[in-house]
Write an enzyme that holds these catalytic residues in place. Structure first.
Site, mmCIF file in Angstrom:
data_model
loop_
_atom_site.group_PDB
_atom_site.id
_atom_site.type_symbol
_atom_site.label_atom_id
_atom_site.label_comp_id
_atom_site.label_asym_id
_atom_site.label_seq_id
_atom_site.Cartn_x
_atom_site.Cartn_y
_atom_site.Cartn_z
ATOM 1 N N HIS A 179 0.838 -1.204 0.000
ATOM 2 C CA HIS A 179 0.000 0.000 0.000
ATOM 3 C C HIS A 179 0.880 1.263 0.000
ATOM 4 O O HIS A 179 0.704 2.148 -0.835
ATOM 5 C CB HIS A 179 -0.931 -0.017 1.227
ATOM 6 C CG HIS A 179 -1.831 1.168 1.324
ATOM 7 N ND1 HIS A 179 -3.179 1.071 1.082
ATOM 8 C CD2 HIS A 179 -1.583 2.462 1.635
ATOM 9 C CE1 HIS A 179 -3.718 2.269 1.242
ATOM 10 N NE2 HIS A 179 -2.775 3.122 1.579
ATOM 11 N N GLU A 180 1.834 1.310 0.916
ATOM 12 C CA GLU A 180 2.679 2.503 1.026
ATOM 13 C C GLU A 180 3.626 2.639 -0.159
ATOM 14 O O GLU A 180 3.936 3.754 -0.583
ATOM 15 C CB GLU A 180 3.448 2.492 2.352
ATOM 16 C CG GLU A 180 2.542 2.588 3.577
ATOM 17 C CD GLU A 180 1.581 3.773 3.558
ATOM 18 O OE1 GLU A 180 1.955 4.864 3.057
ATOM 19 O OE2 GLU A 180 0.442 3.610 4.053
ATOM 20 N N HIS B 28 1.890 4.420 -2.923
ATOM 21 C CA HIS B 28 1.951 5.879 -2.704
ATOM 22 C C HIS B 28 3.323 6.422 -3.102
ATOM 23 O O HIS B 28 3.410 7.474 -3.761
ATOM 24 C CB HIS B 28 1.680 6.225 -1.243
ATOM 25 C CG HIS B 28 0.267 6.042 -0.804
ATOM 26 N ND1 HIS B 28 -0.823 6.458 -1.554
ATOM 27 C CD2 HIS B 28 -0.241 5.518 0.335
ATOM 28 C CE1 HIS B 28 -1.933 6.177 -0.898
ATOM 29 N NE2 HIS B 28 -1.612 5.603 0.252
#
Length: 111
Positions: A13-14, A17
């Site tokens: 997820h990170e 980003h």
């Protein structure tokens, strides 16, 4: 093993980003649409909204659970952005949904 799965999912997820921050031209985290797009992609591509995860969270919807989850989790994140009101966050998610949900870079397809 479940703990390792959680760590892996959070890292993916990170990293989505981070990828968006590096690749997108002029990405502005204060811009609700930019933030919404990255959240949609991160929630969709990381496995955050896999059916089993949703069941464990108490969401029992059979059809459409993944897209509902992506929108719900993106909204939760945008509500924490001091530059996005709840209305602006909802509008931004809807405005960028089709393009960002279908953008699977750097993957060939959504997992």
């Amino acid at each position: 093993m479940a703990f390792q799965d959680e760590i892996t999912q959070v890292l993916i997820h990170e990293l989505i980003h981070a990828y968006d921050d590096c690749v997108a031209k002029n990405l502005d985290w204060k811009n609700c649409a930019h933030h919404a797009c990255s959240e949609i992609r991160a929630n969709h591509l990381s496995g955050d909204c896999h059916y089993k995860r949703e069941l464990l969270r108490g969401f029992m919807k059979i059809r459409g659970h993944e897209q509902d989850c992506v929108k719900r989790r993106a909204l939760m994140s945008l509500k924490n952005n001091p530059y996005c009101s709840e209305t602006a966050a909802k509008d931004a998610i809807e405005a960028v949904w089709d393009i960002c949900y279908n953008d699977t870079r750097p993957f060939d397809r959504a997992p």
